[in-house]
Design an enzyme around this catalytic site. Structure first.
Site, PDB file in Angstrom:
ATOM      1  N   HIS A   1      -4.808  -3.485   5.091  1.00 43.06           N
ATOM      2  CA  HIS A   1      -4.702  -3.954   3.713  1.00 43.06           C
ATOM      3  C   HIS A   1      -6.035  -4.505   3.223  1.00 43.06           C
ATOM      4  CE1 HIS A   1      -2.589  -4.948   0.112  1.00 43.06           C
ATOM      5  NE2 HIS A   1      -2.947  -6.215   0.185  1.00 43.06           N
TER       6      HIS A   1
ATOM      7  N   ASP B   1       0.836  -1.205   0.000  1.00 44.13           N
ATOM      8  CA  ASP B   1       0.000   0.000   0.000  1.00 44.13           C
ATOM      9  C   ASP B   1       0.876   1.263   0.000  1.00 44.13           C
ATOM     10  OD1 ASP B   1      -2.340  -1.576   0.135  1.00 44.13           O
ATOM     11  OD2 ASP B   1      -2.135  -1.747   2.301  1.00 44.13           O
TER      12      ASP B   1
END
Ligand SMILES: NC(=O)c1ccc[n+]([C@@H]2O[C@H](COP(=O)([O-])OP(=O)(O)OC[C@H]3O[C@@H](n4cnc5c(N)ncnc54)[C@H](O)[C@@H]3O)[C@@H](O)[C@H]2O)c1
Ligand SMILES: O=C(O)C[C@H](O)C(=O)O
Length: 361
Positions: free
Chosen positions: A272, A245
């Site tokens: 996530h 990310d």
């Protein structure tokens, strides 16, 4: 109506009651399942940890150095951009650390193993998979870098793959296909992670564990439960790898703002999963101004980066190369932290008592 949406995930006992309690993006409360939380940002700041007792192993700043509510948190710690790139001390011992990759024959496992093999910090690389990993190991072992590569195939060889390792990285598990959410992987991957972490608890109780298998916001709490049951749980050694990310946020922001990729660092909170992936764009280094439209566009793209790749691969799996890159970065940060580099910081999904709450309309 304002809804309390924690940016941190709840502790998930391994029970059917809780198995599906955290679909991405659904608002939940702390009391709904379990009592502890897994926030999503850490700074790793370590003393020399080789041989350190679990309680003294790490000084984390769990979620404290970034606040979601501007002006309400502690000031940010000074941090280096992409701090995994170099150490101010520059004194990491060469080839001193042993790593096991569980799921090493897979889409992530193979390129990750290659990147780890390229690291001068790695002394040995144990590649474990239920599929035949011998070919991967034979192939890798021809690279003239220090790490000694060994193959371990099948459950019977799992214990040996874990002997004397400092760091265990787990990308074992099924990836999603178009139309699936990461939660759809839970049933299969929860069992895989549980089995692997049971073995880790028995054969490498002091190792750090990096969990990549999805859904990270469930597999990490499952791993925590297993380690607790085995009496070896240390929250400072268990990490959900959410670095992809960060990597995506850095890339997308650099592209949007015409910045040099290597200069950009965007911390990203979250487990996530969907809209819980929260890029802290206001904390971007170097400081950048974003319009509300840019914030919306970037946030949505970062949150959907996984789906972007899953759809582009059209049934052939999910992100593997960028994930391998991200996992290698996180692993290197772990090694440097293990080696006593106090400047290391990374975002990750870890347990903490520090709750941060977002309020959204
Ligand atoms: N954390 C993240 O940011 C992130 C990013 C991408 C993918 N992922 C996840 O990583 C996982 C792996 O993805 P992939 O593309 O490498 O999948 P893959 O199918 O290509 O590889 C998975 C590997 O795991 C192995 N495996 C399966 N069960 C095992 C077991 N019990 N013990 C050991 N090995 C076992 C398989 O044999 C295979 O080699 C998926 O769950 C995926 O969703 C996470
Ligand atoms: O999206 C996926 O299923 C894989 C991974 O979590 C990713 O973000 O690329």
């Amino acid at each position: 109506m304002a809804t309390a949406l924690s940016s941190m995930m709840l502790h998930t006992p391994v029970s059917s009651k809780c198995a599906n309690y955290m679909p991405a993006g659904v608002a939940y409360s702390r009391s709904s399942c379990g009592s502890k939380a897994f926030p999503t940002h850490i700074s790793i700041a370590s003393k020399n940890l080789k041989g350190a007792s679990p309680s003294s192993a790490l000084g984390f700043f769990c979620g404290e150095d970034y606040t979601l509510l501007e002006g309400h948190g502690k000031p940010s710690l000074p941090r280096k951009v992409n701090s995994n790139q170099s150490s101010p001390k520059g004194q990491v011992r060469a080839a001193a650390y042993n790593i096991a990759v569980l799921g090493a024959a897979g889409g992530i496992g193979q390129p990750l193993s290659l990147l780890l093999k390229m690291s001068p910090l790695v002394a040995s690389l144990n590649l474990y998979d239920i599929a035949n990993v011998k070919g991967v190991a034979a192939d890798l072992s021809h690279c003239n870098t220090p790490a000694q590569v060994s193959a371990f195939t099948g459950f019977a060889e799992l214990p040996d793959s874990l002997k004397n390792v400092d760091l265990i990285i787990i990308p074992a598990g099924v990836p999603r296909k178009p139309g699936m959410t990461r939660d759809d992987l839970f049933k299969i991957n929860a069992g895989i992670v549980r089995t692997l972490v049971e073995a880790a608890a028995e054969h490498a109780p002091n190792a750090w564990i990096n969990i990549i298998s999805n859904p990270v916001n469930s597999t990490v709490p499952i791993a925590a439960e297993v380690l607790k049951q085995k009496g070896v749980y240390n929250p400072r050694k268990l990490f959900g790898v959410t670095t992809l990310d960060v990597v995506r946020a850095n890339t997308f922001v650099a592209q949007k703002k015409n910045l040099r990729l290597i200069d950009v660092d965007v911390p990203v909170l979250g487990g996530h999963a969907g809209i819980t992936i929260l890029p802290l764009l206001s904390k971007t280094r170097p400081a950048v101004e974003f319009s509300p439209e840019e914030i919306e566009e970037l946030t949505v793209r970062i949150q959907n980066g996984g789906t972007e790749v899953v759809e582009a691969k059209a049934g052939a799996g999910s992100a593997t190369l960028s994930m391998a890159y991200a996992a290698a970065r996180f692993a290197e940060s772990c090694i440097r932290a293990l080696d006593g580099d106090e400047s290391v910081y990374e975002c990750s999904f870890v347990q903490s008592e520090n709750f941060l709450f977002l309020h959204h309309e």
